[in-house]
Enzyme design. Structure first.
Site, short mmCIF file in Angstrom:
data_model
loop_
_atom_site.label_atom_id
_atom_site.label_comp_id
_atom_site.label_asym_id
_atom_site.label_seq_id
_atom_site.Cartn_x
_atom_site.Cartn_y
_atom_site.Cartn_z
N ASP A 55 -3.87 -36.04 -60.35
CA ASP A 55 -4.49 -37.20 -59.69
C ASP A 55 -5.61 -37.73 -60.58
O ASP A 55 -6.01 -37.09 -61.55
CB ASP A 55 -5.05 -36.73 -58.34
N GLU A 93 -6.42 -41.90 -64.51
CA GLU A 93 -6.42 -43.25 -65.15
C GLU A 93 -7.32 -43.29 -66.39
O GLU A 93 -7.04 -44.13 -67.25
CB GLU A 93 -6.88 -44.30 -64.14
N ASP A 95 -2.97 -45.00 -53.27
CA ASP A 95 -3.63 -45.09 -51.96
C ASP A 95 -3.28 -46.38 -51.23
O ASP A 95 -4.08 -47.33 -51.20
CB ASP A 95 -5.15 -44.98 -52.15
O1 MIG Z 1 -10.71 -40.20 -54.65
O2 MIG Z 1 -7.60 -35.91 -53.86
O3 MIG Z 1 -4.72 -41.05 -54.61
O4 MIG Z 1 -3.66 -39.14 -52.86
O5 MIG Z 1 -5.49 -37.51 -51.49
C1 MIG Z 1 -9.64 -39.76 -53.92
C2 MIG Z 1 -7.94 -36.80 -52.87
C3 MIG Z 1 -8.88 -38.74 -54.72
C4 MIG Z 1 -6.82 -39.96 -54.54
C5 MIG Z 1 -5.35 -39.83 -54.38
C6 MIG Z 1 -5.05 -39.30 -53.01
C7 MIG Z 1 -5.73 -37.97 -52.80
C8 MIG Z 1 -7.24 -38.12 -53.02
N1 MIG Z 1 -7.49 -38.67 -54.35
#
Ligand code: MIG
Length: 841
Positions: A462, A465, A537
């Site tokens: 996650d 980027e 999201d």
């Molecule tokens: O700032 O890990 O897109 O799926 O549940 C949020 C927590 C960070 C973003 C992801 C989302 C995930 C969440 N993450």
């Protein structure tokens, strides 16, 4: 509804303060780097302004005349007053257009492209100057403006690229002389690169990765710069995963433009003038692949260049239940048991960031998960796999092994002065591994060992980027931050894909006998080699339901075949009806997961009452029944790059009525899915391609080539099979492998008509293990199966459900014919046939 207080558990005052101070600290750092030349204060002010400035497309200087021409083994190079333009035939149907200030072009490999120049096929190329153009005469001639008729032509068996005019224009034509694009200009900026071309005013455009808008991009502008697009909505651009690959299509004639340059890029896709494309990138060398053919051929070539997805294990195609976050471990186990008790098929449970100790990657929270191995054993006993999240931000925390090691070995991104770059994420101040370095990727891959040894089955990258948690949000890693492969401006877009690569390579090394399952949020051209992707999201709205299909189809057109949305929506809470419709759609998308944000209402399939639970179960059961078919489509993606969920314009390009269709799609070769995407709708229109189509359940026939209205009460997802198709099904299982393969009766739904269908089978998990491919042929008189390859333990019990057959089966060659019965207008007969057979009726 959403409970914002729950977020306070994660968004601590410290996190907010850190996020707010980030801008100041970053500006101060940049000012310190710039000081000396200017006063400290002026530099600080400038750095502050620069951080908030959003860059725009570069200005370009198009070539006006040519000074030299040279034929080369695979093409030609033309020196212009504004850079050297080089045309290289990569294959008959692939040309590479390069432009740089001088003639020294490095080999055309990148992080995105996996085919090196010595692997290019042999190709016959003809390159020459035409119309009397003679540049050999003078030593260093001034730029010659090309007169009418003069120019340079590079020709392969399939394509001709010609350069003419002043300013220099390019035109691409196909083998039959048809113009593919015209009036094209390749140009450099200082810095920057660009290319513009005119396609027909009626051209449709697809690709670019993840875009939150209609499938057909005609008339829009886009940016390629991966960002954390939390709370995105229709029209938000850019998002998490960009792909610099655009397909221009007019009927069955497609041209792919693949700009192999990870710099920030801007595209005008017919927004200024219909059919006119302008793309510009902030830096790099112009390296643009031109691919031509049908859409399927173009995608096959593109995924040959950038690599194809690998086959995931079969269980990854099962259902995934997630939430931010399931903890403590007792709750995870309770959820697992609840799903089994209610007979809601599911393969994977996801553990989001709360499983970590203080958000330190590769750790377990000691109180929430005191005995992870015992929990994972129990989950496995119940037939579940567990997936853990891993972020790129490594907590700055002396004593934390991962941090200490990477710091000591100088594995983090740095400021130009060599000091590690610090940015705020969940754990507070973090450093970020430099995934552009092979040794860093190797080290990173190794970090998964502990979690794998504990029994974790799959992972999720996650925030790659890479995203920072700043207040106000939006600041990224500054452009000047250094990767080994270049500065952040050059590497930003590849950061996510490189992290996924490091992770997947590590998992493959650590568990060579298994196929890694990795989910990534960010990505770039080539990310399909290493990871599945979800669309970030999203929100619990009807428009996001529609978007999730548009985005998955667009990603498929961009070479990324295994994708899916957060079913039900990430933020907000779906109405029961929305959730039910979303389950129906997602159950036929490649990656199928429910996920929702911290503080959102419960979003398990049983959280919306008995009616929605039953509807969800039906959707899940259909998914699990279709697994052999889905798996075959997955295998096809690994072979040809054709996505599992295919846009109608991809599957039926000659039918121009489908150019902008993005509310129905083809799943694999045979099934047409027409999900309900509107609140309260109990019917919808489906545009059927030419030929006959059959209701998937009843076999009822519909004449194609027209729109039909289909009833779609809440329990129904309109689903049609192509005439002559054979669709393989399994019995419902609660998870993949619940029953041994040999015990699964294979149902073959054979629809009237004539055609060939495929079934790919293996053990569902071993990389490169034994497999076999069946070809089914349905005809008016029977059904035949031919088999290549052998699969030990393959099922021998087959149920043929042949729609539209009046009489009984008369004869079976290759097995024993068992009981027969009629169901509606279908002949159902049981066979014992482990391999090839011929059934006649
Ligand atoms: O700032 O890990 O897109 O799926 O549940 C949020 C927590 C960070 C973003 C992801 C989302 C995930 C969440 N993450």
């Amino acid at each position: 509804m959403f409970n914002p207080l729950a977020l306070l558990g994660a968004v601590t005052p410290r996190l907010v303060l850190n996020g707010a101070l980030h801008h100041l600290r970053t500006a101060a750092r940049e000012a310190r780097l710039a000081a000396g030349e200017r006063g400290r204060l002026a530099a600080l002010a400038e750095a502050w302004r620069a951080a908030r400035r959003r860059p725009g497309p570069p200005r370009l200087s198009p070539p006006r005349g040519v000074t030299a021409f040279a034929a080369e083994p695979r093409g030609a190079s033309v020196t212009t007053d504004a850079g050297v333009l080089r045309v290289v035939a990569v294959a008959d149907d692939v040309l590479l257009l390069r432009m740089a200030p001088a003639t020294n072009f490095p080999p055309a490999t990148s992080n995105a492209v996996v085919v090196s120049e010595d692997q290019w096929p042999a190709v016959a190329v003809e390159a020459r100057a035409v119309g009397g153009l003679d540049l050999a005469a003078a030593d260093a001639p001034p730029p010659v403006a090309l007169r009418p008729g003069e120019g340079v032509v590079v020709r392969t068996g399939a394509l001709t690229l010609s350069l003419s005019g002043s300013p220099c224009r390019l035109r691409l034509t196909g083998a039959a002389g048809q113009v593919l694009f015209d009036e094209a200009v390749a140009a450099l900026g200082s810095p920057g690169v660009g290319f513009s071309a005119r396609f027909g005013a009626d051209a449709a455009f697809y690709g670019l990765g993840e875009k939150a808008s209609a499938l057909n991009h005609a008339g829009r502008r886009f940016e390629l710069w991966n960002v954390d697009a939390a709370t995105y909505t229709r029209g938000t651009d850019p998002l998490y995963l960009g792909v610099p690959f655009l397909v221009a299509q007019r009927g069955a004639q497609a041209v792919g433009l693949f700009l192999d340059d990870p710099h920030r890029a801007w595209l005008d896709v017919g927004a200024t003038a219909p059919g006119a494309v302008d793309l510009r990138a902030a830096g790099g060398e112009l390296r643009l692949y031109l691919l031509a053919g049908t859409p399927a051929q173009v995608l096959e070539r593109y995924t040959w260049l950038t690599g194809r997805a690998r086959l995931p294990p079969l269980w990854a195609l099962g259902f995934h239940q997630s939430r931010y976050s399931y903890f403590p471990q007792a709750r995870v186990l309770a959820l697992a048991k609840e799903l089994r008790r209610r007979r809601l098929p599911c393969d994977v449970l996801h553990l989001d960031i709360h499983h970590m100790d203080g958000y330190r990657c590769f750790t377990w929270h000691p109180e929430r998960f005191p005995a992870p191995r015992a929990m994972l054993d129990e989950l496995h006993g119940l037939g579940f796999k567990a997936l853990c999240i891993v972020d790129p931000g490594i907590k700055v925390d002396p004593g934390y092994r991962v941090y200490d090691e990477a710091l000591a070995r100088r594995f983090f991104l740095t400021w130009p002065d060599g000091e590690p770059f610090t940015g705020p994420v969940w754990p507070g101040p973090c450093h970020f591994p430099d995934f552009s370095r092979e040794e860093v990727r190797a080290w990173w891959g190794e970090q998964y060992r502990g979690l794998l040894d504990d029994g974790v089955d799959a992972f999720w990258n996650d925030m790659n980027e890479a995203a920072l948690l700043t207040v106000p949000p939006g600041a990224g890693v500054p452009d000047v931050v250094q990767h080994a492969g270049g500065d952040h401006a050059a590497l930003h877009n590849e950061y996510g894909a490189l992290m996924a690569r490091a992770s997947a390579e590590g998992l493959r090394r650590l568990r060579p006998g298994q196929r890694p399952v990795l989910l990534t949020r960010a990505g770039w051209a080539g990310v399909q080699r290493d990871a599945l992707h979800w669309t970030g999201d999203n929100r619990s709205t009807w428009d996001h339901l529609r978007l999730s299909l548009q985005m998955v189809l667009g990603l498929g057109y961009s070479g990324v075949p295994f994708t899916g949305p957060d079913t039900g929506g990430f933020t907000g809470g779906p109405s029961p009806e929305l959730f039910a419709r979303w389950m129906q759609l997602s159950s036929l998308l490649p990656f199928f997961r429910v996920h929702s944000v911290l503080g959102s209402p419960p979003q398990e399939p049983f959280a919306f009452g008995p009616r929605v639970e039953a509807l969800s179960r039906a959707a899940l059961e259909r998914r699990y029944r279709l697994l052999p078919y889905l798996y075959t489509a997955a295998w096809q993606a690994t072979q040809t790059g054709a996505p599992l969920a295919r846009a109608m314009a991809f599957a039926f390009p000659a039918d121009r009525r489908f150019a902008s269709t993005d509310d129905q799609f083809m799943l694999g070769d045979a099934l047409l899915v027409a999900p309900v995407l509107e609140r309260g709708a109990r019917a919808r229109e489906v545009l059927l391609p030419e030929g006959a189509w059959h209701d998937f359940e009843t076999g009822e026939r519909y004449e194609g080539g027209r729109a039909v209205r289909c009833e779609a009460p809440l329990e129904r997802l309109p689903l049609y099979a192509r005439a002559g198709a054979v669709v393989p099904l399994w019995p419902v299982q609660q998870h993949v492998g619940e029953r041994p393969l040999a015990e699964l009766q294979l149902e073959l739904r054979a629809y009237p008509g004539a055609g060939e269908s495929l079934l790919y089978e293996d053990d569902g998990e071993t990389p490169g293990g034994p497999h076999r491919l069946s070809r089914f042929e349905r005809s008016a008189r029977g059904l035949a199966r031919r088999v290549e390859g052998a699969l030990p333990g393959a099922p021998a019990r087959v149920l043929v459900r042949a729609f539209g057959v009046d009489g009984p089966a008369l004869r079976l060659r290759g097995g024993a014919l068992g009981a027969q019965r009629r169901e509606g207008d279908a002949l159902c007969c049981e066979l014992e046939a482990a391999g090839a057979f011929e059934l006649e009726w």
